[in-house]
Design a protein around this motif. Structure first.
Motif, PDB file in Angstrom:
ATOM      1  N   GLY A   1       1.106  84.653  10.854  1.00 28.87           N
ATOM      2  CA  GLY A   1       0.823  86.240  10.955  1.00 28.87           C
ATOM      3  C   GLY A   1       0.710  86.600   9.546  1.00 28.87           C
ATOM      4  N   MET A   2       0.745  85.806   8.442  1.00 24.10           N
ATOM      5  CA  MET A   2       0.394  86.083   7.301  1.00 24.10           C
ATOM      6  C   MET A   2      -1.227  85.637   6.945  1.00 24.10           C
ATOM      7  SD  MET A   2       2.097  88.210   5.861  1.00 24.10           S
ATOM      8  CE  MET A   2       2.900  88.563   7.052  1.00 24.10           C
ATOM      9  N   ALA A   3      -1.325  84.277   7.920  1.00 23.49           N
ATOM     10  CA  ALA A   3      -2.839  83.849   7.771  1.00 23.49           C
ATOM     11  C   ALA A   3      -4.013  84.584   8.645  1.00 23.49           C
ATOM     12  CB  ALA A   3      -2.775  82.220   7.995  1.00 23.49           C
ATOM     13  N   SER A   4      -3.368  85.619   9.418  1.00 24.99           N
ATOM     14  CA  SER A   4      -3.755  86.202  10.689  1.00 24.99           C
ATOM     15  C   SER A   4      -4.547  87.375  10.167  1.00 24.99           C
ATOM     16  CB  SER A   4      -3.501  86.301  11.941  1.00 24.99           C
ATOM     17  OG  SER A   4      -2.419  86.946  11.785  1.00 24.99           O
ATOM     18  N   VAL A   5      -3.915  87.910   9.101  1.00 34.51           N
ATOM     19  CA  VAL A   5      -3.782  89.466   8.403  1.00 34.51           C
ATOM     20  C   VAL A   5      -5.053  89.281   7.070  1.00 34.51           C
ATOM     21  CG1 VAL A   5      -3.038  91.079   6.834  1.00 34.51           C
ATOM     22  CG2 VAL A   5      -1.697  90.251   8.461  1.00 34.51           C
TER      23      VAL A   5
ATOM     24  N   VAL B   1      -1.930  80.005   1.238  1.00 31.37           N
ATOM     25  CA  VAL B   1      -1.231  80.946   1.884  1.00 31.37           C
ATOM     26  C   VAL B   1       0.102  79.955   1.687  1.00 31.37           C
ATOM     27  CG1 VAL B   1      -0.479  81.616   4.003  1.00 31.37           C
ATOM     28  CG2 VAL B   1      -2.227  82.056   3.768  1.00 31.37           C
ATOM     29  N   LEU B   2       1.151  80.279   0.708  1.00 31.52           N
ATOM     30  CA  LEU B   2       2.190  79.624   0.385  1.00 31.52           C
ATOM     31  C   LEU B   2       3.632  80.518   1.157  1.00 31.52           C
ATOM     32  CD1 LEU B   2       0.434  78.374  -1.683  1.00 31.52           C
ATOM     33  CD2 LEU B   2       2.244  78.417  -3.209  1.00 31.52           C
ATOM     34  N   ASP B   3       3.730  79.637   2.550  1.00 30.43           N
ATOM     35  CA  ASP B   3       4.320  80.052   3.217  1.00 30.43           C
ATOM     36  C   ASP B   3       5.675  79.248   4.101  1.00 30.43           C
ATOM     37  OD1 ASP B   3       5.806  82.316   5.232  1.00 30.43           O
ATOM     38  OD2 ASP B   3       4.204  83.943   3.693  1.00 30.43           O
ATOM     39  N   THR B   4       6.012  79.352   4.949  1.00 33.51           N
ATOM     40  CA  THR B   4       6.378  78.694   6.332  1.00 33.51           C
ATOM     41  C   THR B   4       5.334  77.450   6.375  1.00 33.51           C
ATOM     42  OG1 THR B   4       6.227  80.255   8.301  1.00 33.51           O
ATOM     43  CG2 THR B   4       8.123  80.748   7.047  1.00 33.51           C
TER      44      THR B   4
ATOM     45  N   ALA C   1     -12.633  83.951   5.330  1.00 32.81           N
ATOM     46  CA  ALA C   1     -12.301  83.093   4.499  1.00 32.81           C
ATOM     47  C   ALA C   1     -11.327  81.905   5.368  1.00 32.81           C
ATOM     48  CB  ALA C   1     -10.993  83.913   3.518  1.00 32.81           C
ATOM     49  N   ARG C   2     -11.646  80.875   4.722  1.00 32.48           N
ATOM     50  CA  ARG C   2     -10.494  79.935   5.406  1.00 32.48           C
ATOM     51  C   ARG C   2      -9.265  79.882   4.589  1.00 32.48           C
ATOM     52  NH1 ARG C   2     -15.074  76.510   2.948  1.00 32.48           N
ATOM     53  NH2 ARG C   2     -14.070  76.704   1.268  1.00 32.48           N
ATOM     54  N   ILE C   3      -8.255  78.768   5.046  1.00 27.79           N
ATOM     55  CA  ILE C   3      -6.802  79.141   5.159  1.00 27.79           C
ATOM     56  C   ILE C   3      -5.785  77.964   4.695  1.00 27.79           C
ATOM     57  CG2 ILE C   3      -3.917  79.418   6.183  1.00 27.79           C
ATOM     58  CD1 ILE C   3      -5.283  81.578   4.967  1.00 27.79           C
ATOM     59  N   LEU C   4      -5.517  77.912   3.010  1.00 27.81           N
ATOM     60  CA  LEU C   4      -4.901  76.479   3.048  1.00 27.81           C
ATOM     61  C   LEU C   4      -3.571  76.362   2.666  1.00 27.81           C
ATOM     62  CD1 LEU C   4      -5.231  73.550   1.825  1.00 27.81           C
ATOM     63  CD2 LEU C   4      -4.776  74.598  -0.494  1.00 27.81           C
ATOM     64  N   PRO C   5      -2.754  75.990   4.295  1.00 27.59           N
ATOM     65  CA  PRO C   5      -1.581  76.238   4.221  1.00 27.59           C
ATOM     66  C   PRO C   5      -0.199  75.161   3.753  1.00 27.59           C
ATOM     67  CG  PRO C   5      -2.485  75.759   6.370  1.00 27.59           C
ATOM     68  CD  PRO C   5      -3.494  75.340   4.842  1.00 27.59           C
ATOM     69  N   VAL C   6       0.518  75.824   2.922  1.00 26.49           N
ATOM     70  CA  VAL C   6       1.284  74.956   1.638  1.00 26.49           C
ATOM     71  C   VAL C   6       2.592  75.545   2.010  1.00 26.49           C
ATOM     72  CG1 VAL C   6       1.744  74.662  -0.137  1.00 26.49           C
ATOM     73  CG2 VAL C   6      -0.612  75.372  -0.322  1.00 26.49           C
ATOM     74  N   ARG C   7       3.439  74.720   2.700  1.00 22.18           N
ATOM     75  CA  ARG C   7       5.071  74.604   3.636  1.00 22.18           C
ATOM     76  C   ARG C   7       5.394  74.373   2.613  1.00 22.18           C
ATOM     77  NH1 ARG C   7       8.533  71.991   7.503  1.00 22.18           N
ATOM     78  NH2 ARG C   7       9.415  73.142   8.220  1.00 22.18           N
TER      79      ARG C   7
END
Length: 382
Positions: free
Chosen positions: A95-99, A55-58, A120-126
């Motif tokens: 929010g996007m990760a939860s969706v 998830v490329l986001d905040t 699924a797993r979430i990989l956060p990239v700020r």
């Protein structure tokens, strides 16, 4: 060459629901997107276990109850700005990760948000800061290459799908070779890339990047009546549509938000791809893009249009059709822009029988950028 401004959030309108409890009868009943995309039927086959969605986001709050245990360590390519406890921190990314991968919480996980790929797993990239972050303008100038770097980092660190609920759909938006090259790098590694089509439906329908880059799965938004969201950008690059209005999502402050935009629509499609990849990991990004289009619901007359792409993404139908496909026998050629967008241009088009070469695109894009030198580019949150 870097942009003069950093990539920014894809504008999702969020309305906080402070009195909304997290009980299943209040949250789950409002998650109309799961029904519209036939998630329950798809879950009879898989819930996305073993798949990582970048998830490329905040940023993403890993302690949010609906995501706890699901979020991998974050890569922060901004390095400054708001943090946990600040009002403007990771609202959009969480929010996007939860969706995508929310699993709920409480006894039997019956409360809270359930994502379309809840295992699924979430990989956060700020790569960007929230709109209300005091450091946002600094990030625009000092971290202009964060999106391109984030795509490559995600591709090299285990992402099976890359979600970008963000974009630049300003009047001065233009292709950036460094971002395009990063996307081609991810596609070349077999990683599907998803982006919001843009929220410019009432602002001129300007082309949005990264949605318009070759090979990207660009997602427009519909409402509960399956009509185009009035905010949703209409353009040639639309692949499919997904629910993007009155979407309930989790927030770091433990409230639940009712949001709209092509941001959650893109997240829902990324989650759908996670389901497909869990069962069919060897399908290529091009095959998955074609699969989503071929199995979409409510297909427009003629097979597609700029409002809806090929129609509403259908998780169950895509999984069923995927079982009949053989993985692509060889690495595909890099994706290329269609003649419809660029026209013949000053650079001869490659022979149809030959793989598309990167160099002609680089030369053409460089020329566009030189003409646009000095323009101030902004990103807005789709």
């Amino acid at each position: 060459m870097l942009r003069g401004a950093a990539t920014a959030l894809a504008a999702t309108a969020l309305a906080v629901l402070p009195s909304l409890p997290a009980r299943a009868d209040t949250i789950r009943a409002q998650e109309w997107a799961l029904q519209a995309m036939h998630a329950q039927q798809a879950w009879q086959t898989t819930k996305g276990a073993g798949i990582t969605v970048a998830v490329l986001d905040t940023g993403v709050d890993a302690t949010q109850p609906d995501l706890k245990g699901q979020v991998l360590p974050e890569k922060d390519l901004v390095g400054f700005g708001a943090g946990p406890g600040d009002q403007a921190w990771a609202d959009h990314g969480t929010g996007m990760a939860s969706v995508i991968a929310g699993h709920g919480h409480g006894a039997g996980r019956q409360d809270g948000v359930l994502g379309i790929a809840p295992e699924a797993r979430i990989l956060p990239v700020r790569v960007i800061l929230e709109d209300g972050d005091p450091q946002r303008e600094r990030a625009r100038t000092e971290k202009a290459g964060a999106l391109a770097d984030g795509i490559r980092w995600a591709a090299d660190h285990g992402a099976d799908v890359i979600n970008m609920s963000l974009g630049d759909d300003s009047e001065t938006a233009h292709p950036e070779p460094r971002e395009d090259a990063a996307i081609q790098y991810a596609l070349g590694k077999g990683i599907p890339v998803v982006a919001s089509a843009g929220n410019g439906g009432e602002k001129g329908d300007h082309v949005s990047y990264p949605a318009a880059y070759p090979g990207v799965i660009a997602v427009t938004a519909i409402n509960q009546q399956h009509e185009r969201g009035e905010f949703s950008t209409r353009h040639w690059y639309a692949t499919v549509c997904a629910p993007g209005d009155e979407i309930i999502m989790s927030n770091p402050d433990r409230s639940y938000y009712n949001g709209k935009g092509t941001s959650p629509a893109a997240a829902l499609v990324s989650g759908t791809i996670a389901l497909i990849r869990a069962e069919h990991p060897r399908l290529s990004p091009a095959q998955i893009k074609q699969l989503l289009a071929a199995t979409a619901q409510d297909t427009p007359q003629g097979g597609r249009n700029d409002d809806f792409g090929a129609g509403l993404a259908d998780a169950a139908a895509a999984l069923e059709r995927a079982a009949t496909l053989e993985p692509a026998p060889q690495k595909p050629a890099p994706a290329a822009y269609s003649r419809r967008y660029f026209g013949p241009g000053p650079t001869p088009e490659p022979d149809a029988a030959e793989p598309t070469d990167w160099l002609p695109w680089t030369a053409a894009a460089a020329g566009v950028l030189l003409l646009a030198a000095g323009a101030v580019i902004r990103r807005s949150r789709p």
